[in-house]
Write a protein that holds these residues in place. Structure first.
Motif: not given
Length: 329
Positions: A19-40
């Motif tokens: 996600l960090q590569e796809e979204l061009q964001c920091t690793y920490l931001e990508a952790v938040a994004e993947t955590g939300e994906n996993l929850f849903h």
């Protein structure tokens, strides 16, 4: 064979990197994004390519989050956040060490033995690692919990962390030294942010504002926490060892004499810290009220290394005996 924590961390880490590569964001931001994906159980980011969305969904599906215990989820998420913080370090992005979080969870549970339900506040919630460790340690007690933090990324990580562990935490993204929309709570837990508070106008609302110059944020957090604690409620602070010997310590001592009773000061092992100046202790306060009595003896201890299991068990037996004696008197 991987442990459950290692397996979870591997999925957090691999999917966050994608996600960090796809979204061009920091690793920490990508952790938040993947955590939300996993929850849903889905990929919520429209920018992700179809091929990578399929890869992510496959990893989320194969993980089967419902098979994991809360503490496994918390520890794995914590490891991913710690990895992100090493690349993205800011002074306030410091996580409470895991052994300390678990020890605070034990203290909260033991001091609130008679409570069937609790309201808990962490006014410097960060990623909610400390707060969810405490919630996981309550063993069947009903809990309503609240967290506040000025950093929007940390609040998002806290939100994801709490969701993954199915804790209904109410979170506020704000300066925690401004008015909070929180009813008085039974327990406050807080790893105090140490330093000077930059908003002199807001600091003027506090009894612990500095007489000259900038006020200490950690002093103001103690006062703010007491404002939002019920009479007889407990407060568990992680404090710098120099708290009661700093230039404004006299003012803090006078304030605490009026507002609270010191139940205990537990010094953490010095081996946990880089130097003596960084060393911390656990301060346990009880807000004054009509039925609140001073302890016969304040609980003053130097904790052994957490890795020394027999010494820690002996210390916990000593703490349990102290609590039992004080509660019965």
């Amino acid at each position: 064979m991987m442990t459950p924590v290692e397996r979870l961390f591997t999925v957090f880490d691999e999917t966050a990197q994608l996600l960090q590569e796809e979204l061009q964001c920091t690793y920490l931001e990508a952790v938040a994004e993947t955590g939300e994906n996993l929850f849903h159980g889905d990929v919520l980011q429209s920018e992700v390519s179809e091929l990578n969305a399929k890869r992510l969904k496959k990893q989320y599906r194969e993980l089967m989050l419902e098979r994991f215990q809360n503490e496994e989820i918390r520890k794995a998420f914590q490891l991913a956040v710690l990895k992100g913080m090493r690349k993205h370090v800011q002074p306030h992005h410091q996580m409470t060490p895991d052994a300390v979080s678990l020890f605070l969870a034990y203290l909260v549970r033991e001091f609130t033995r008679s409570h069937l339900a609790l309201k808990i506040l962490d006014p410097a919630v960060g990623t909610a690692n400390l707060l969810t460790a405490v919630l996981n340690g309550l063993r069947g007690k009903q809990a309503n919990s609240y967290g506040s933090d000025v950093d929007d990324l940390l609040v998002k990580l806290a939100y994801v962390n709490a969701n993954l562990q199915k804790h209904p935490v109410q979170l506020f993204n704000q300066d925690s030294l401004r008015p909070l929309f929180v009813e008085p709570v039974d327990v406050v837990v807080c790893d105090l942010p140490v330093g000077y508070y930059p908003d002199d106008d807001n600091a003027a609302r506090f009894a612990l504002k500095a007489k000259e110059g900038r006020s200490y944020a950690h002093h103001l957090f103690i006062e703010q926490s007491l404002r939002y604690t019920k009479e007889g409620g407990y407060l568990f602070f992680l404090i710098p060892n120099m708290l009661f010997s700093s230039p404004q310590a006299g003012q803090l001592n006078e304030f605490l004499k009026e507002a609270a009773i010191v139940q205990g000061v537990l010094q953490l092992p010095l081996s946990m810290f880089k130097n003596d100046q960084a060393a911390k202790s656990v301060l346990i306060l009880q807000k004054k009220g009509p039925n609140v009595k001073k302890p016969k003896h304040v609980l003053l201890v130097e904790l052994p290394r957490f890795s020394n299991k027999s010494a820690m068990q002996a210390m916990m037996a000593k703490i349990d005996a102290w609590i039992t004696e004080e509660k019965e008197c």
